[in-house]
Design an enzyme around this catalytic site. Structure first.
Site: not given
Ligand code: GLA
Length: 733
Positions: A480, A550
């Site tokens: 990420d 997301d």
């Molecule tokens: C990002 C990712 C999510 C999750 C969060 C965790 O927003 O896109 O899927 O993993 O971080 O902090």
């Protein structure tokens, strides 16, 4: 058959395969003149040349009295500042005397079989030397001896030409590169429209079609990453181009940092397009003898409309950009604990989700953010990649073993490019984060960026990850990146080289990924940047799948996945079923609609499975069984967009097997109305001569019948409904 023909007498280069031709010539003053990019030309005799016209206020070659030849008006392959061309230049080189003059002159060419690797950068590749040929055109500035090698690769069986540039300083003095585009192309007598993929966090890649007006227009990112806000992709299409007809030219930059797609429509209605690293805060010192390699642009041409362009990208990226050993493997169905628990979990709380996943046939458990350091919220611990023993009292291995014993694979979330103030890493190395001396760096999500341009920083992160990975049975990593770059400065570079920081960050990231994916080839990597903030071909080189957004709301996802499919394959986009009402939009949708949307990509679940109603559990169980059956078709079949959620009250798409003997069709109705108009769905991509049976109803249709007549969509008085059809070929007519 050779893919590159050189007419030595007329100095014309013709790259050609069965679909396309790309032609340019060397003109007066050693100037490379662009002549043609479009459908394949078989009998080319080289008659087309740019007409000679004396144009006021467009100057001529130095030392020449010919007033009809101007580098300002000529369509070119590559323009530089200081060569009497008033367009935006593709490259700007600053010399020690302060001048930015550069006059590139054709020197020669090389042709080689296959496609050489790009040093330090991801790029499309070949598996066999006969798949492609590469032409390198050498241009040199006689005064400074700075050389620009324009690299063109044409694939034999794909409608694809790739371009990049390597700059070699053959002179005695260092120069500064203030801009180096990866490519330029100039069109005359074309009235194009643009298609781009702008967006936002949780709202990525919404296709936008726009007109091109006089002046300069830039689509790009200054965020240090390819960004949610403007994907590094652009298509030029005719006004009349549709999904299934008309010219479409695609340009997809294999790069994960700042980018620019610059268009200039000039006084003569000529169009000038440049694609490459954004020149904002870019200034690269190129010492004598040094080289600089630009990222690569994947160009696609088709006269069969947007679907054909997309399919060319789907095949190219899936087959010749993604390198991972998983590229052709069906991807596991995951359950991810993020939206189920956020940071509030421990081993005891997760085990029932794992147990339930096993019952439902799910294949992998992904442990998301919050398992390391002392991270109970998003304010701490980034940089400390050691397990939190409060949450896993018997260590991570103990839990991993449990997951494996249930027959599931185990995946883990990492955000290796970041650092929290509240971390051991920061206590030990406060200089590791990017910050401008004397100024406080700006937090975003209360976290800071590690200076990945520094080898020491990369080594520290690599060693920590190596420790984690070599001692555990980890099958998958979700990588990420939850903020964009700011405070652009590296303590490792002198003041005059701070313009290298943005690009060095990306190069550092690629080097780290190269090391990790080489050391751990059996780990499946998933890219993520707050969802789809770094959904680009550069990341795809290392990571065969990327979290598309997301936003897990099924209706919002229709547009996101529709837009994504313009330039990226289905196997790259992960899509999860989450709870209703959705946590990002508050919208309520049925389990079947959520399932169908997620099953239109790499399916997963992102909810607390233990909280599902027994009815929903049954749907999930059935969905998992069905998805496993159709998974090869979804992930590796031919994808067709049928109806756009942007321009209609429906979305529809279909997946067809390579043999055209099986198809899945999904039709989504959006808003429900009283007295709705009737709609039909017409299929494409089938064999007109075959009969197809609707597996559910047993009804039989001719392939031509499904494509010409189609079928009526059922009338439903409910918002956000879905109909999935599965057809299989039965007998020849
Ligand atoms: C990002 C990712 C999510 C999750 C969060 C965790 O927003 O896109 O899927 O993993 O971080 O902090």
């Amino acid at each position: 058959m050779s893919l590159i023909t050189v007419d030595q007498a007329n100095r014309v280069f013709h790259l050609h395969n069965q679909t396309l031709s790309y032609i340019f010539a060397v003109e007066q003053g050693g100037t490379l003149s662009h002549l043609y990019f479009g459908g394949h030309v078989d009998h080319y005799h080289g008659e087309l040349r740019y007409p000679r016209v004396d144009r006021g206020f467009s100057g001529n070659l130095p030392g020449s009295t010919d007033r009809t030849f101007s580098r300002d008006t000529l369509p070119k392959e590559y323009s530089t500042a200081g060569e009497m061309d008033y367009h935006l230049p593709a490259a700007i080189v600053r010399h020690t005397d302060g001048a930015n003059a550069l006059f590139l002159v054709y020197q020669g060419y090389r042709i080689e079989a296959g496609k050489p690797k790009l040093s330090g950068l991801p790029a499309a590749f070949v598996e066999d030397e006969t798949e492609a040929e590469t032409l390198t055109i050498v241009l040199v500035d006689q005064v400074s001896q700075v050389e620009f090698d324009l690299q063109y690769t044409i694939y034999r069986d794909r409608p694809v030409v790739t371009r990049s540039v390597q700059v070699c300083n053959q002179g005695d003095h260092a120069v500064n590169l203030e801009k180096v585009a990866s490519m330029q192309i100039d069109f005359t007598d074309r009235q194009f429209e643009t298609i781009t993929l702008p967006g936002a966090h949780a709202n990525e890649r919404h296709p936008e079609r726009g007109s091109i007006n006089y002046g300069i227009q830039t689509f790009g990112s200054l965020r240090g990453t390819s960004s949610h806000q403007m994907n590094p992709f652009l298509a030029l299409v005719d006004h009349t181009t549709t999904e299934f007809s008309g010219d479409a030219y695609g340009f997809n930059l294999v790069y994960s940092g700042n980018h620019a797609f610059e268009l200039e429509k000039d006084q003569l209605d000529q169009l000038h397009l440049m694609v490459g690293i954004n020149s904002y805060n870019f200034n690269w010192q190129l010492k004598a003898g040094a080289t600089f390699q630009t990222p690569e642009v994947l160009m696609v041409y088709t006269n069969k409309g947007l679907n054909a362009m997309s399919q060319a990208y789907h095949h190219l990226i899936r087959e010749r950009v993604v390198r991972s050993e998983f590229k052709n493997q069906e991807r596991p169905i995951v359950v991810n604990n993020w939206e189920a628990t956020f940071f509030d979990f421990n081993e005891a709380k997760l085990k029932p989700i794992v147990d339930e996943a096993k019952q439902l046939g799910i294949e992998m458990f992904v442990l998301d953010d919050g398992w390391f350091g002392h991270r109970d919220d998003d304010n701490s611990s980034l940089g400390d990649w050691q397990v939190d023993h409060r949450k896993f009292p018997q260590g991570l291995n103990h839990f991993v073993k449990y997951v494996h014993e249930q027959g599931l694979k185990f995946g883990i979330w990492l955000e290796p490019e970041m650092i929290s103030y509240d971390s051991k890493l920061y206590q030990q190395h406060p200089d590791y984060l990017m910050q401008v001396p004397g100024r406080s760096p700006s937090p975003s999500r209360n976290q800071y960026i590690l200076d990945l341009g520094r080898q020491a920083v990369r080594n520290n992160i690599f060693d920590q990850l190596d420790q984690l990975l070599k001692s555990k049975q980890i099958d998958y990593i979700k990588w990420d990146m939850n903020r964009h770059l700011s405070d652009i400065y590296s303590v490792a570079l002198p003041p005059e080289r701070q313009g290298e920081v943005y690009h060095r960050y990306v190069l550092g990231l690629y080097e780290l990924l190269e090391r990790l994916t080489t050391a751990y080839p059996h780990i499946l990597f998933e890219g993520c940047s707050g969802g789809g903030g770094r959904f680009d071909a550069g990341m795809a080189y290392y990571m065969p799948q990327i979290w598309a957004s997301d936003n897990t709301d099924a209706v919002a996802r229709l547009t996101i996945q529709y837009g994504t499919s313009l330039a990226y394959p289905i196997s790259l986009a992960t899509a999860h079923v989450s709870v209703s009402p959705n946590q990002q939009t508050g919208r309520e949708t049925s389990m079947s609609t959520r399932s169908a949307v997620a099953a239109s990509g790499v399916l997963g679940y992102e909810l607390d499975l233990t909280q599902l109603s027994s009815a929903d559990k049954q749907i999930v169980q059935k969905q998992v069984v069905q998805y496993k059956q159709i998974r090869p078709l979804i992930q590796f079949g031919e994808f067709y967009r049928l109806k756009s959620p942007i321009t209609s009250n429906q979305a529809a798409w279909m997946f067809v097997s390579p043999q055209q003997d099986e198809a899945i069709v999904m039709v989504f109705n959006l808003t429900s109305y009283a007295q709705p108009s009737l709609t039909k769905t017409k299929l494409v991509g089938l064999n007109p001569k075959l009969n197809y049976q609707n597996i559910a109803t047993k009804a039989i249709f001719g392939g031509d019948e499904l494509m010409q007549l189609g079928f009526y969509d059922p009338v439903v008085y409910q918002d956000y409904t879905t109909k999935v059809y599965h057809f299989r070929a039965v007998t020849e007519n």
